[in-house]
Structures are given as structure tokens and as C-alpha cells.
Design a protein around this motif. Structure first.
Motif, mmCIF file in Angstrom:
data_model
loop_
_atom_site.group_PDB
_atom_site.id
_atom_site.type_symbol
_atom_site.label_atom_id
_atom_site.label_comp_id
_atom_site.label_asym_id
_atom_site.label_seq_id
_atom_site.Cartn_x
_atom_site.Cartn_y
_atom_site.Cartn_z
ATOM 1 N N PRO A 154 0.811 -1.222 0.000
ATOM 2 C CA PRO A 154 0.000 0.000 0.000
ATOM 3 C C PRO A 154 0.849 1.279 0.000
ATOM 4 O O PRO A 154 0.293 2.378 -0.016
ATOM 5 C CB PRO A 154 -0.778 -0.125 1.313
ATOM 6 N N TRP A 155 2.182 1.199 0.041
ATOM 7 C CA TRP A 155 3.055 2.373 0.195
ATOM 8 C C TRP A 155 3.504 2.935 -1.152
ATOM 9 O O TRP A 155 3.784 2.210 -2.093
ATOM 10 C CB TRP A 155 4.317 2.024 0.997
ATOM 11 N N VAL A 156 3.589 4.286 -1.202
ATOM 12 C CA VAL A 156 4.240 5.011 -2.302
ATOM 13 C C VAL A 156 5.222 5.980 -1.645
ATOM 14 O O VAL A 156 4.813 6.883 -0.907
ATOM 15 C CB VAL A 156 3.239 5.777 -3.176
ATOM 16 N N ALA A 157 6.541 5.803 -1.893
ATOM 17 C CA ALA A 157 7.577 6.654 -1.296
ATOM 18 C C ALA A 157 8.541 7.096 -2.381
ATOM 19 O O ALA A 157 8.995 6.264 -3.188
ATOM 20 C CB ALA A 157 8.334 5.915 -0.193
ATOM 21 N N ALA A 158 8.847 8.393 -2.443
ATOM 22 C CA ALA A 158 9.746 8.939 -3.472
ATOM 23 C C ALA A 158 10.727 9.920 -2.841
ATOM 24 O O ALA A 158 10.579 11.136 -2.951
ATOM 25 C CB ALA A 158 8.934 9.619 -4.565
ATOM 26 N N PRO A 159 11.761 9.429 -2.109
ATOM 27 C CA PRO A 159 12.775 10.333 -1.542
ATOM 28 C C PRO A 159 13.742 10.819 -2.621
ATOM 29 O O PRO A 159 14.103 10.078 -3.537
ATOM 30 C CB PRO A 159 13.483 9.447 -0.518
ATOM 31 N N ILE A 160 14.156 12.093 -2.502
ATOM 32 C CA ILE A 160 15.079 12.698 -3.464
ATOM 33 C C ILE A 160 16.170 13.430 -2.679
ATOM 34 O O ILE A 160 15.884 14.180 -1.741
ATOM 35 C CB ILE A 160 14.351 13.687 -4.400
ATOM 36 N N VAL A 161 17.404 13.193 -3.051
ATOM 37 C CA VAL A 161 18.546 13.926 -2.486
ATOM 38 C C VAL A 161 19.037 14.906 -3.540
ATOM 39 O O VAL A 161 19.432 14.512 -4.639
ATOM 40 C CB VAL A 161 19.671 12.972 -2.064
ATOM 41 N N ASN A 162 19.036 16.205 -3.225
ATOM 42 C CA ASN A 162 19.428 17.247 -4.162
ATOM 43 C C ASN A 162 20.859 17.704 -3.880
ATOM 44 O O ASN A 162 21.186 18.095 -2.745
ATOM 45 C CB ASN A 162 18.485 18.446 -4.061
ATOM 46 N N PHE A 163 21.717 17.677 -4.890
ATOM 47 C CA PHE A 163 23.105 18.137 -4.788
ATOM 48 C C PHE A 163 23.284 19.396 -5.634
ATOM 49 O O PHE A 163 22.852 19.425 -6.796
ATOM 50 C CB PHE A 163 24.085 17.061 -5.290
ATOM 51 N N LEU A 164 23.922 20.401 -5.039
ATOM 52 C CA LEU A 164 24.244 21.618 -5.783
ATOM 53 C C LEU A 164 25.686 21.527 -6.263
ATOM 54 O O LEU A 164 26.614 21.381 -5.469
ATOM 55 C CB LEU A 164 24.064 22.861 -4.904
ATOM 56 N N ILE A 165 25.893 21.614 -7.552
ATOM 57 C CA ILE A 165 27.229 21.563 -8.155
ATOM 58 C C ILE A 165 27.566 22.961 -8.662
ATOM 59 O O ILE A 165 26.965 23.453 -9.630
ATOM 60 C CB ILE A 165 27.288 20.538 -9.302
ATOM 61 N N GLU A 166 28.500 23.621 -8.001
ATOM 62 C CA GLU A 166 28.910 24.967 -8.413
ATOM 63 C C GLU A 166 29.860 24.864 -9.605
ATOM 64 O O GLU A 166 30.802 24.068 -9.603
ATOM 65 C CB GLU A 166 29.599 25.703 -7.265
ATOM 66 N N THR A 167 29.605 25.662 -10.608
ATOM 67 C CA THR A 167 30.361 25.590 -11.856
ATOM 68 C C THR A 167 31.296 26.790 -12.004
ATOM 69 O O THR A 167 31.184 27.785 -11.286
ATOM 70 C CB THR A 167 29.388 25.555 -13.045
ATOM 71 N N TYR A 168 32.235 26.673 -12.922
ATOM 72 C CA TYR A 168 33.143 27.745 -13.337
ATOM 73 C C TYR A 168 33.967 28.298 -12.168
ATOM 74 O O TYR A 168 34.254 29.489 -12.096
ATOM 75 C CB TYR A 168 32.374 28.879 -14.030
ATOM 76 N N GLY A 169 34.334 27.435 -11.233
ATOM 77 C CA GLY A 169 35.266 27.832 -10.180
ATOM 78 C C GLY A 169 34.733 28.833 -9.185
ATOM 79 O O GLY A 169 35.514 29.586 -8.571
ATOM 80 N N LYS A 170 33.426 28.856 -8.967
ATOM 81 C CA LYS A 170 32.862 29.859 -8.054
ATOM 82 C C LYS A 170 33.396 29.699 -6.637
ATOM 83 O O LYS A 170 33.704 30.688 -5.945
ATOM 84 C CB LYS A 170 31.329 29.763 -8.052
ATOM 85 N N ARG A 171 33.486 28.463 -6.166
ATOM 86 C CA ARG A 171 33.967 28.249 -4.803
ATOM 87 C C ARG A 171 35.431 28.688 -4.675
ATOM 88 O O ARG A 171 35.838 29.247 -3.654
ATOM 89 C CB ARG A 171 33.804 26.783 -4.394
ATOM 90 N N GLU A 172 36.234 28.460 -5.705
ATOM 91 C CA GLU A 172 37.639 28.877 -5.666
ATOM 92 C C GLU A 172 37.757 30.392 -5.604
ATOM 93 O O GLU A 172 38.570 30.942 -4.840
ATOM 94 C CB GLU A 172 38.385 28.333 -6.881
ATOM 95 N N PHE A 173 36.938 31.097 -6.407
ATOM 96 C CA PHE A 173 36.978 32.564 -6.370
ATOM 97 C C PHE A 173 36.514 33.084 -5.007
ATOM 98 O O PHE A 173 37.082 34.045 -4.472
ATOM 99 C CB PHE A 173 36.090 33.146 -7.475
ATOM 100 N N ARG A 174 35.473 32.455 -4.455
ATOM 101 C CA ARG A 174 34.960 32.884 -3.152
ATOM 102 C C ARG A 174 36.008 32.656 -2.061
ATOM 103 O O ARG A 174 36.215 33.502 -1.189
ATOM 104 C CB ARG A 174 33.673 32.112 -2.854
ATOM 105 N N THR A 175 36.692 31.514 -2.130
ATOM 106 C CA THR A 175 37.741 31.226 -1.151
ATOM 107 C C THR A 175 38.923 32.165 -1.310
ATOM 108 O O THR A 175 39.523 32.614 -0.321
ATOM 109 C CB THR A 175 38.205 29.771 -1.299
ATOM 110 N N ALA A 176 39.291 32.489 -2.544
ATOM 111 C CA ALA A 176 40.398 33.418 -2.785
ATOM 112 C C ALA A 176 40.076 34.791 -2.206
ATOM 113 O O ALA A 176 40.939 35.438 -1.592
ATOM 114 C CB ALA A 176 40.679 33.531 -4.287
ATOM 115 N N ARG A 177 38.840 35.240 -2.388
ATOM 116 C CA ARG A 177 38.452 36.540 -1.814
ATOM 117 C C ARG A 177 38.590 36.513 -0.301
ATOM 118 O O ARG A 177 39.140 37.449 0.312
ATOM 119 C CB ARG A 177 37.016 36.874 -2.201
#
Length: 486
Positions: A135-158
């Protein structure tokens, strides 16, 4: 994405809520807990009032900071170097600068952090009318954010550039604290010497007035001569009283420059040796020192780091034109059937391509460049002005010394004539008063020269008075066991 649907019986609903809560809370086991740190005005005041130059932790700090050569003034004396180290240990301006450095270092951790995934349910339902296969319907979703074009590197450099700027700000605060200690020590030395000279002059004036009073009663001098010397004596007495007050003010100013109560200086062996043998710059060497200041001063380095941070911020906004990617791998258990899915998601840059934030970042970079140019202009004017004041004060000191030497020669001649019986006691006292006045003028010129040399030190961030202890001392908090970079 539709909102989750939850249809279940009451008992089973509670069990599922517990399971979901456990799944969400399980990763939080390693999280930091909040520790309150209230401030008590009474305890803080008591701690400030108890500060002492004999504090064992201060002594450990000084021993660690001093170079192999002994601090100025000797091992037991408190000269400019040791007093500066005490100020670096105690003064609240350094605490503020160090706290900003600690905040900037924490900002690097924040900037380098990888975004956490999120857990959601496309559907979670229970069909009570269906018994088989499930009788069960279950649909779990795990969402991952992938930062592109080196955004994290620029943020860390700042963030890293902001750490460098904050570290240079600690160095700037160190120089400012040292300058206040130096100025207070100069004022205290001058006040002590001026008070001594004025007391000597007052004693001579009193003796001269007493002699003239006796001669007036004998008819040997006029009342006008006596009145003139009485006026001079009264003026000398007022100046001596004023010097005593200035001595107390200078002592309090030195304590404030260090960051301790005035009572902390009671019984302290202060050394003024650093003020007696300065190493002033030659005019020919001033050009290279000025170039070094324009490039290497700590506030220059701080603004360079600020500009680099603005560059990284602009690069981040340019990279933000390109959207990030979201991946939502999921699983559906649909009444006995297993289904797998991958839900990619991205922003469509249709209505804007981040033009506004890019323009703002460009303007902030231009403003950082303008601040840097303005700072170098101020340094140039500050160095030139301080150098002109110093060389003028040095010439005035040389002139005052020549006058004092001539007054000393005249006094020696008067003393010789007195011993030979050629002049009387009042004439000898008049010569000694002239010599004391010349010494006072020489002291004033010497103090002005030292103050001008101190201003040149501040403009160049180059020491001409005492140079054995390291400066600046950059630590997170020298009164705590946790240390930062040095």
C-alpha cells in the motif's frame, strides 16, 4: 516539484515521523554546541584594575617576543621595547584587530564550504484500500548543488585576501600602539627633566630673593631690583607647580598607552635610554626609506589585499553568469515497484546574465584602486612633511645646544670669578639662573626633535628609537593559549 503527500493511519504516521526525524538529525551529531559567554561589567573592571607589568603571562610573552639581544634599558628596566611589548599584550586596540583577523580566518572556512545536499520527498503516501503487493508510495530525493566555473575557488580566494588584509591591519594597529607608547614615554621623560630643572631654578631664585632682601634692608640694592627678582621667583614657582601636574598627566598617559591602570607603573624602573641615543636618518637615505614606505607599509599591504579581494569578488560575479547545476537522484517505491530517477535542474539565464552584480563588483574594484592611490598620496605627503619637521627641529636643537654651550661657558667664567673674589654671590646666582634657563630651552628643543623623529617613524614605519624587540607581533590573543600566525 509537487508538495509531498502524506496519507497514513495515525500509529504508522507517528512511526514514520520518528524515522524521518532520525534520518535528518543523524548527520548533526558532530555539530558544535552553543556555549554562552556573558560579559560582567564588574568582573571586567576588576580584571582591568588588576593588570600589572609583573604578570607572569606578560613576562612569558615578552621573553618569547624579544630577540637574543637584551631589551632596551637592561633586563630589569622597562624601556621603549619592553613597554611596547606590554602594550601589544594589553591594549584593547590590538584585541579588536586580532578579533577581526579571527573573523576573517573563519570567513575562509565559510567560503570553502561545499553546500550540503538536501533531502525531500516527491511523494510519501499510504493507500489503505490496497493490500497487495504494497500500500506504500515513497519517493525520496537527495538534491546536490554543483557549483560551476570555479565559483567556490573565487569565493575562497576573496576570503583569503581578506585574511591578509586583516593581518596587515593588526600590524598597523601594532605600529599605532607603539607610536602612542613612544610619545607618552617622550612626554614623561621631558616632564621629569623639566620638573627637575624648574625645581633647581626655583631654589636659585629663592636664594637670590633672600640675599636681595637682606641687601635691601642694608640699603645696598633698590626695591625695584628686589621686585623684579620676586616676580621671576613667583613665575618659576608657578612653572614648577605646573610641571608637577604635567608629570602626573604624562605618567597617566603612558599607562593608558600601554593599557594598564596608572597604579601598574608604581615602583616600575622606567628606562629612557632609547630616547638618549636615537639613530636619525640621513637626508640621503630618506629617498629609499620613502620608497619602502610607499610599497611596504602595513596599511599599503592591507589595501593591496583589499584590492585583490575585490578582484576575486569580480571574478566570482563573472562566473555567476553561468548557472550552477542541481542533481536530484531519487528512488520511487510505488506499491511494490522500484523506480530510479535523476532530476537535473539548472537556472535559465534568459532575463539577466548577472549584469547588475558584475557592475557593482567592478565599481567596488575601482573604489579599492582609488583608495589605494589616495593612501599612497597621503603617505607621500606625510613622509615629506614629517621629514621637513624633523630636519627643522634638528636644526633648532643644534642652535639651542650652541646657546646652551655658550651659557655654560659664561657660567663657568662667573664661577671662576666668584672663587677669585671678583663678583658677589647674587651675581653668581644670576649666572646660574641663566644657565638653568638655557638648559630648559635646550630640553624643549630636544623634546621637539624627538617628537618630530617619532612622527617620521610613524610615516615611514621604520624605527629610529630602539629596535631590539620584534614588531609587529601578530597573534590571535596573547593572553590565551590559542595562537595565530606570527
Amino acid at each position: 516539484m509537487t508538495a509531498p503527500r502524506l496519507i497514513a493511519e495515525p500509529g504508522m504516521r507517528a512511526a514514520r515521523h520518528v524515522l524521518i526525524l532520525f534520518a535528518v538529525a543523524a548527520p548533526l551529531g558532530g555539530c558544535e554546541s552553543y556555549r554562552p559567554a556573558p560579559i560582567s561589567a564588574a568582573r571586567s573592571a576588576a580584571a582591568l584594575d588588576a593588570r600589572s607589568l609583573g604578570d607572569p603571562r606578560l613576562q612569558t610573552f615578552i621573553a618569547a617576543a624579544e630577540s637574543a639581544s637584551p631589551a632596551n634599558g637592561g633586563a630589569g628596566a622597562w624601556g621603549l621595547d619592553k613597554l611596547t611589548l606590554a602594550a601589544l599584550y594589553y591594549h584593547p586596540d590590538l584585541d579588536i584587530a586580532r578579533s577581526k583577523l579571527a573573523e576573517a580566518r573563519a570567513g575562509v572556512v565559510t567560503a570553502a564550504t561545499i553546500p550540503n545536499p538536501t533531502l525531500s520527498f516527491e511523494e510519501l503516501s499510504y493507500n489503505a484500500s490496497l493490500a497487495t503487493p504494497s500500500p506504500w508510495v515513497a519517493a525520496p530525493i537527495v538534491n546536490f548543488l554543483i557549483e560551476t566555473y570555479g565559483k567556490r575557488e573565487f569565493r575562497t580566494a576573496r576570503a583569503s585576501h581578506l585574511v591578509e588584509a586583516a593581518r596587515e591591519d593588526v600590524a598597523t594597529a601594532s605600529w599605532q600602539v607603539r607610536g602612542r607608547v613612544r610619545n607618552a614615554l617622550i612626554d614623561l621623560s621631558a616632564a621629569k627633566r623639566r620638573s627637575t630643572l624648574l625645581q633647581q631654578r626655583l631654589a636659585l631664585q629663592n636664594e637670590l630673593v633672600t640675599l636681595l632682601e637682606h641687601r635691601l634692608s642694608a640699603g645696598a640694592v633698590s626695591s625695584l631690583d628686589l621686585a623684579r627678582e620676586r616676580i621671576a621667583r613667583d613665575r618659576a614657582e608657578l612653572e614648577a607647580r605646573d610641571a608637577e601636574g604635567r608629570l602626573a598627566e604624562a605618567r597617566n598617559a603612558l599607562a593608558a598607552a600601554i593599557g594598564v591602570p596608572a597604579a601598574a607603573l608604581d615602583g616600575v624602573d622606567l628606562s629612557f635610554t632609547a630616547l638618549e641615543h636615537p639613530a636619525p636618518p640621513k637626508a640621503a637615505a630618506l629617498g629609499s626609506l620613502r620608497r619602502e614606505a610607499l610599497v611596504g607599509r602595513s596599511d599599503v599591504q592591507s589595501l593591496l589585499a583589499d584590492y585583490a579581494a575585490a578582484e576575486s569578488a569580480l571574478a566570482l560575479q563573472v562566473a555567476s553568469q553561468y548557472p550552477n547545476l542541481k542533481l536530484g537522484p531519487g528512488y520511487i517505491y510505488d506499491q511494490g515497484q522500484s523506480k530510479f530517477m535523476l532530476l537535473p535542474e539548472t537556472e535559465l539565464p534568459i532575463f539577466n546574465q548577472n549584469q547588475g552584480p558584475i557592475a557593482e563588483a567592478k565599481a567596488r574594484r575601482a573604489a579599492a584602486a582609488a583608495r589605494f592611490t589616495a593612501l599612497q598620496t597621503r603617505i607621500l605627503n606625510q613622509v615629506d612633511g614629517a621629514a621637513a619637521r624633523y630636519f627643522a627641529a634638528a636644526r633648532a636643537f643644534d642652535a639651542a645646544k650652541a646657546l646652551a654651550d655658550r651659557a655654560a661657558a659664561r657660567q663657568s667664567s662667573v664661577e671662576h670669578a666668584f672663587r677669585a673674589g671678583e663678583i658677589d654671590r647674587p651675581s653668581l646666582l644670576t649666572g646660574e639662573i641663566e644657565g638653568a634657563t638655557a638648559k630648559q630651552s635646550l630640553l624643549d628643543a630636544e623634546v621637539q626633535r624627538l617628537q618630530a623623529l617619532g612622527g617620521l617613524e610613524d610615516a615611514l614605519q621604520h624605527r629610529f628609537l630602539a629596535a631590539s624587540a620584534p614588531l609587529p607581533v601578530v597573534r590571535a590573543d596573547p593572553r590565551r593559549p590559542v595562537e595565530g600566525r606570527s
